[in-house]
Write a protein that holds these residues in place. Structure first.
Motif, mmCIF file in Angstrom:
data_model
loop_
_atom_site.group_PDB
_atom_site.id
_atom_site.type_symbol
_atom_site.label_atom_id
_atom_site.label_comp_id
_atom_site.label_asym_id
_atom_site.label_seq_id
_atom_site.Cartn_x
_atom_site.Cartn_y
_atom_site.Cartn_z
ATOM 1 N N ILE A 28 47.737 -20.592 48.081
ATOM 2 C CA ILE A 28 48.754 -20.482 49.285
ATOM 3 C C ILE A 28 48.173 -19.104 49.682
ATOM 4 N N LEU A 29 47.688 -17.989 49.463
ATOM 5 C CA LEU A 29 47.034 -17.333 50.216
ATOM 6 C C LEU A 29 46.553 -17.590 51.521
ATOM 7 N N LEU A 30 45.420 -18.269 51.064
ATOM 8 C CA LEU A 30 44.233 -18.863 51.449
ATOM 9 C C LEU A 30 44.572 -19.753 52.825
ATOM 10 N N SER A 31 45.881 -20.629 52.100
ATOM 11 C CA SER A 31 46.293 -21.761 53.210
ATOM 12 C C SER A 31 46.783 -20.774 54.061
ATOM 13 N N PHE A 32 47.968 -19.963 53.910
ATOM 14 C CA PHE A 32 48.785 -18.985 54.866
ATOM 15 C C PHE A 32 47.386 -18.496 55.921
ATOM 16 N N VAL A 33 45.980 -18.019 55.880
ATOM 17 C CA VAL A 33 44.714 -17.479 56.163
ATOM 18 C C VAL A 33 44.406 -18.119 57.257
ATOM 19 N N LEU A 34 43.716 -19.389 56.487
ATOM 20 C CA LEU A 34 43.804 -20.193 57.498
ATOM 21 C C LEU A 34 43.956 -21.005 57.892
ATOM 22 N N LYS A 35 45.805 -21.076 58.415
ATOM 23 C CA LYS A 35 47.223 -22.073 59.137
ATOM 24 C C LYS A 35 46.603 -23.361 58.613
ATOM 25 N N LYS A 36 45.880 -23.496 57.582
ATOM 26 C CA LYS A 36 45.709 -25.094 56.776
ATOM 27 C C LYS A 36 47.251 -25.329 56.153
ATOM 28 N N PRO A 37 47.685 -26.727 55.927
ATOM 29 C CA PRO A 37 48.570 -26.897 54.424
ATOM 30 C C PRO A 37 47.475 -26.521 52.803
ATOM 31 N N ARG A 38 48.091 -26.544 51.467
ATOM 32 C CA ARG A 38 46.730 -26.440 51.036
ATOM 33 C C ARG A 38 46.220 -27.448 50.230
ATOM 34 N N GLU A 39 46.530 -29.324 50.746
ATOM 35 C CA GLU A 39 46.112 -30.193 50.735
ATOM 36 C C GLU A 39 44.823 -30.281 51.162
ATOM 37 N N PHE A 40 44.413 -29.465 52.359
ATOM 38 C CA PHE A 40 43.265 -29.366 53.011
ATOM 39 C C PHE A 40 42.670 -28.115 52.088
ATOM 40 N N ILE A 41 43.356 -27.418 52.010
ATOM 41 C CA ILE A 41 42.308 -26.196 50.602
ATOM 42 C C ILE A 41 41.690 -26.848 49.577
ATOM 43 N N LEU A 42 42.545 -28.165 49.344
ATOM 44 C CA LEU A 42 41.905 -28.975 47.463
ATOM 45 C C LEU A 42 41.006 -30.242 48.397
ATOM 46 N N THR A 43 41.013 -30.490 49.329
ATOM 47 C CA THR A 43 40.033 -31.044 50.264
ATOM 48 C C THR A 43 38.755 -31.087 50.973
ATOM 49 N N LEU A 49 34.314 -19.797 55.714
ATOM 50 C CA LEU A 49 35.327 -19.258 56.398
ATOM 51 C C LEU A 49 34.429 -17.843 57.516
ATOM 52 N N THR A 50 35.215 -17.656 58.148
ATOM 53 C CA THR A 50 34.862 -16.557 59.276
ATOM 54 C C THR A 50 35.354 -15.206 58.515
ATOM 55 N N THR A 51 34.391 -14.384 59.312
ATOM 56 C CA THR A 51 34.251 -13.215 58.578
ATOM 57 C C THR A 51 35.610 -12.662 58.870
ATOM 58 N N ALA A 52 36.221 -12.286 59.978
ATOM 59 C CA ALA A 52 37.511 -11.743 60.353
ATOM 60 C C ALA A 52 38.769 -12.940 59.478
ATOM 61 N N GLN A 53 38.524 -14.174 58.614
ATOM 62 C CA GLN A 53 39.187 -15.112 57.663
ATOM 63 C C GLN A 53 39.094 -14.175 56.569
ATOM 64 N N ARG A 54 37.665 -14.349 55.181
ATOM 65 C CA ARG A 54 37.143 -13.577 54.605
ATOM 66 C C ARG A 54 38.188 -12.267 54.330
ATOM 67 N N THR A 55 37.881 -11.072 55.281
ATOM 68 C CA THR A 55 38.261 -9.466 55.440
ATOM 69 C C THR A 55 40.040 -9.819 55.044
ATOM 70 N N GLN A 56 40.486 -11.417 56.175
ATOM 71 C CA GLN A 56 42.193 -10.803 55.941
ATOM 72 C C GLN A 56 42.692 -11.086 54.723
ATOM 73 N N TYR A 57 41.976 -12.764 54.248
ATOM 74 C CA TYR A 57 42.248 -12.861 52.724
ATOM 75 C C TYR A 57 42.027 -11.896 51.864
ATOM 76 N N SER A 58 40.786 -10.813 51.433
ATOM 77 C CA SER A 58 40.368 -10.084 51.179
ATOM 78 C C SER A 58 41.762 -8.901 50.556
ATOM 79 N N LYS A 59 41.908 -8.568 51.929
ATOM 80 C CA LYS A 59 43.397 -8.158 51.861
ATOM 81 C C LYS A 59 44.136 -8.400 51.427
ATOM 82 N N LEU A 60 44.531 -9.505 51.453
ATOM 83 C CA LEU A 60 45.818 -9.909 50.728
ATOM 84 C C LEU A 60 46.019 -10.297 48.755
ATOM 85 N N ILE A 61 44.578 -10.377 49.032
ATOM 86 C CA ILE A 61 44.885 -10.682 47.252
ATOM 87 C C ILE A 61 44.591 -9.001 46.937
ATOM 88 N N ASN A 62 44.231 -8.241 47.723
ATOM 89 C CA ASN A 62 44.592 -6.696 47.006
ATOM 90 C C ASN A 62 45.374 -6.557 46.404
#
Length: 292
Positions: A28-43, A49-62
């Motif tokens: 769910i959090l990765l889908s939010f960061v990428l602005k893509k549906p969960r189906e995209f994540i799974l397929t 990921l870009t550097t900015a996306q990795r940074t944002q995702y890491s903050k959310l996971i923390n």
């Protein structure tokens, strides 16, 4: 780092912090960061990921490791098939509250030819009244309803108004700031008034025992020593302001069933009082009917 790699890493981190449903939360959090549906994540496991996306995702996971609600991290929550904006100033809409919407819609269906006023007391994000207004106004023009949403919190009302705008209902719902019904003035003649209330109903002890709600606004949760402080006040207000036909639907804690029934009978002795169970079999929704 691609989707497959970062998901694997984040799931392990969430598992180490004993977060429930780590796979789902990570997706769910990765889908939010990428602005893509969960189906995209799974397929698209090889998607980089870009550097900015990795940074944002890491903050959310923390933040998720600190048990911060996912709805607050993403700023949104689905309720009754609609999407709502949420933040730290409002409660996160919950599935059990959908029972109130179902019962309210049934009441309005039975009074479809009448002029009805729907009053949402302690509206919070506005999810209850907006969902009802969306159904009755947006898709079924046959209803003759007016809508009022009340909250004591200015910041909560701001969120509710944003959600009303999101669903094109800003001009349909009137928002009032007030302590329960203190600001409510019934100046028109209605066949029925439908009061909806999902007020604070927990005690401080219950709050202490529940880590899942520690980030949510205490003003929307705690209600005195027995959890009935605001419902007692509301019953008295309703008794004073109207003798008309009304129905009150109120969400309660299942443990309050007997106490709240006693309080309701004390203030509204001529009404019919019942309590409906939610899908889990818990006594969840208080119904008070007055045929004036």
């Amino acid at each position: 780092m691609n989707i497959k790699e970062i998901l694997k890493k984040s799931i392990i981190i969430l598992q180490n912090y004993k977060i429930k449903f780590p796979h789902l939360e990570a997706e769910i959090l990765l889908s939010f960061v990428l602005k893509k549906p969960r189906e995209f994540i799974l397929t698209h496991s090889e998607y980089e990921l870009t550097t900015a996306q990795r940074t944002q995702y890491s903050k959310l996971i923390n933040q998720k490791c600190q048990e911060k609600p996912t709805a607050y991290l993403t700023g949104g929550k689905e309720f009754y098939g609609l999407q709502f904006l949420v933040n730290k100033n409002v409660l996160i809409p919950r599935p059990e509250t959908e029972l109130m919407v179902e019962c309210a819609l049934a009441v309005l269906e039975n009074n479809i030819n009448n002029r009805n006023l729907i009053v949402d007391i302690g509206t919070g994000s506005g999810c209850i009244i907006i969902t009802i207004a969306d159904f009755c106004s947006g898709k079924n023009k046959k209803y003759q309803n007016d809508y009022v949403a009340i909250d004591i919190s200015k910041t909560a009302l701001k969120v509710a108004r944003q959600n009303a705008s999101l669903h094109n209902l800003k001009e349909v719902i009137k928002f009032l700031k007030g302590d329960l019904l203190s600001s409510f003035k019934n100046q028109k003649k209605y066949d029925n008034i439908l009061f909806l209330a999902n007020l604070p109903y927990l005690t401080k002890e219950q709050i202490k025992r529940s880590d899942s709600i520690k980030y949510e606004p205490k003003i929307a949760l705690i209600a005195g020593q027995d959890g009935l402080k605001y419902y007692k006040k509301l019953f008295k207000q309703i008794n004073k302001i109207t003798k008309a036909n009304f129905i009150l639907l109120a969400e309660i804690d299942p443990s309050q069933r007997k106490k709240i029934t006693t309080e309701a009978k004390k203030c509204l002795p001529t009404t019919k009082i019942t309590i409906k169970k939610d899908l889990k079999g818990h006594h969840r929704l208080l119904s008070i009917v007055n045929q004036g």
